[in-house]
Write a protein that holds these residues in place. Structure first.
Motif, short mmCIF file in Angstrom:
data_model
loop_
_atom_site.label_atom_id
_atom_site.label_comp_id
_atom_site.label_asym_id
_atom_site.label_seq_id
_atom_site.Cartn_x
_atom_site.Cartn_y
_atom_site.Cartn_z
N GLU A 14 -15.94 15.24 56.06
CA GLU A 14 -14.49 15.14 55.92
C GLU A 14 -14.05 13.68 55.78
O GLU A 14 -13.19 13.35 54.96
CB GLU A 14 -13.78 15.78 57.12
CG GLU A 14 -13.92 17.29 57.17
CD GLU A 14 -13.32 17.89 58.42
OE1 GLU A 14 -12.74 18.98 58.31
OE2 GLU A 14 -13.41 17.27 59.50
N GLN A 15 -14.68 12.81 56.57
CA GLN A 15 -14.37 11.38 56.46
C GLN A 15 -14.72 10.86 55.07
O GLN A 15 -13.93 10.14 54.45
CB GLN A 15 -15.13 10.58 57.51
CG GLN A 15 -14.65 10.81 58.93
CD GLN A 15 -15.47 10.03 59.93
OE1 GLN A 15 -15.62 8.82 59.80
NE2 GLN A 15 -16.01 10.73 60.92
N LEU A 16 -15.91 11.21 54.57
CA LEU A 16 -16.33 10.76 53.25
C LEU A 16 -15.36 11.24 52.17
O LEU A 16 -15.02 10.48 51.26
CB LEU A 16 -17.75 11.26 52.93
CG LEU A 16 -18.88 10.67 53.77
CD1 LEU A 16 -20.20 11.34 53.39
CD2 LEU A 16 -18.97 9.17 53.60
N THR A 55 -13.98 21.95 51.69
CA THR A 55 -13.47 20.86 52.52
C THR A 55 -12.04 20.50 52.14
O THR A 55 -11.21 20.25 53.01
CB THR A 55 -14.40 19.63 52.43
OG1 THR A 55 -15.72 20.05 52.85
CG2 THR A 55 -13.93 18.50 53.33
N PHE A 56 -11.73 20.49 50.83
CA PHE A 56 -10.34 20.28 50.40
C PHE A 56 -9.43 21.30 51.08
O PHE A 56 -8.38 20.95 51.63
CB PHE A 56 -10.19 20.46 48.88
CG PHE A 56 -10.57 19.28 48.03
CD1 PHE A 56 -10.93 18.05 48.56
CD2 PHE A 56 -10.57 19.42 46.65
CE1 PHE A 56 -11.27 16.98 47.74
CE2 PHE A 56 -10.89 18.36 45.81
CZ PHE A 56 -11.24 17.14 46.37
N ASP A 57 -9.82 22.58 51.04
CA ASP A 57 -8.99 23.63 51.64
C ASP A 57 -8.81 23.40 53.14
O ASP A 57 -7.70 23.54 53.67
CB ASP A 57 -9.61 25.01 51.40
CG ASP A 57 -9.55 25.45 49.95
OD1 ASP A 57 -8.73 24.89 49.18
OD2 ASP A 57 -10.34 26.34 49.57
N ARG A 58 -9.90 23.07 53.82
CA ARG A 58 -9.83 22.86 55.27
C ARG A 58 -8.93 21.66 55.60
O ARG A 58 -8.08 21.74 56.49
CB ARG A 58 -11.23 22.66 55.84
CG ARG A 58 -11.28 22.56 57.35
CD ARG A 58 -12.69 22.56 57.91
NE ARG A 58 -13.55 21.51 57.36
CZ ARG A 58 -14.54 21.72 56.50
NH1 ARG A 58 -14.83 22.93 56.08
NH2 ARG A 58 -15.27 20.71 56.05
N LEU A 59 -9.10 20.55 54.88
CA LEU A 59 -8.29 19.36 55.13
C LEU A 59 -6.82 19.61 54.81
O LEU A 59 -5.93 19.12 55.50
CB LEU A 59 -8.82 18.17 54.34
CG LEU A 59 -10.18 17.63 54.79
CD1 LEU A 59 -10.72 16.61 53.79
CD2 LEU A 59 -10.09 17.02 56.18
N GLU A 60 -6.58 20.38 53.77
CA GLU A 60 -5.19 20.70 53.42
C GLU A 60 -4.55 21.59 54.49
O GLU A 60 -3.39 21.40 54.86
CB GLU A 60 -5.11 21.35 52.05
CG GLU A 60 -3.71 21.44 51.50
CD GLU A 60 -3.64 21.75 50.02
OE1 GLU A 60 -2.59 21.47 49.42
OE2 GLU A 60 -4.62 22.28 49.44
N SER A 61 -5.32 22.54 55.03
CA SER A 61 -4.77 23.42 56.07
C SER A 61 -4.47 22.65 57.36
O SER A 61 -3.57 23.02 58.11
CB SER A 61 -5.71 24.59 56.35
OG SER A 61 -6.85 24.17 57.05
N LYS A 62 -5.20 21.55 57.59
CA LYS A 62 -4.94 20.70 58.75
C LYS A 62 -3.80 19.72 58.50
O LYS A 62 -3.38 19.01 59.42
CB LYS A 62 -6.20 19.89 59.10
CG LYS A 62 -7.35 20.71 59.63
CD LYS A 62 -8.55 19.80 59.92
CE LYS A 62 -9.74 20.55 60.46
NZ LYS A 62 -10.88 19.65 60.74
N GLY A 63 -3.34 19.65 57.25
CA GLY A 63 -2.27 18.72 56.91
C GLY A 63 -2.76 17.32 56.58
O GLY A 63 -1.96 16.38 56.51
#
Length: 107
Positions: free
Chosen positions: A7-9, A46-54
């Motif tokens: 996620e950081q990368l 990962t895009f989907d997960r990061l977007e769901s976290k805002g």
């Protein structure tokens, strides 16, 4: 707000790419900077997960003529995503602090 390594990368690659951050460009940025192979499927999950976290936003934009006009998903890091990156960086720096001798000598 803990971020995983991948996620950081992803967030860092998006920041490097700015307005040109979309799937293939993010894969290329990570691979060229880290030498690590990245699958597009893991990136989009990962895009989907990061977007769901805002932590990021995305929008579909028309692609180029080379792609037959297929839509591209462009992404951008949000303020919350920047905050999460800063927190992750600070946590890692605190864990690395005081280990220089151990890392250099292996003891």
């Amino acid at each position: 707000m803990a971020l995983g390594e991948f996620e950081q990368l992803v967030l860092l690659a998006i920041l490097h790419l700015g307005d040109e951050a979309y799937g293939v460009a993010v894969v290329d940025a990570i691979e060229s900077r880290t030498g690590r192979s990245v699958s597009r499927s893991s990136l989009y999950i990962t895009f989907d997960r990061l977007e769901s976290k805002g932590y990021l936003t995305s929008e579909l934009r028309p692609g180029t003529g080379e792609r037959g006009g297929k839509l591209r998903r462009y992404v951008a890091v949000t303020r919350l995503g920047l905050d999460a990156l800063r927190e992750s960086r600070n946590s890692l720096l605190m864990m690395w602090k005081g280990l220089k001798g151990v890392l250099e000598t292996g003891k």
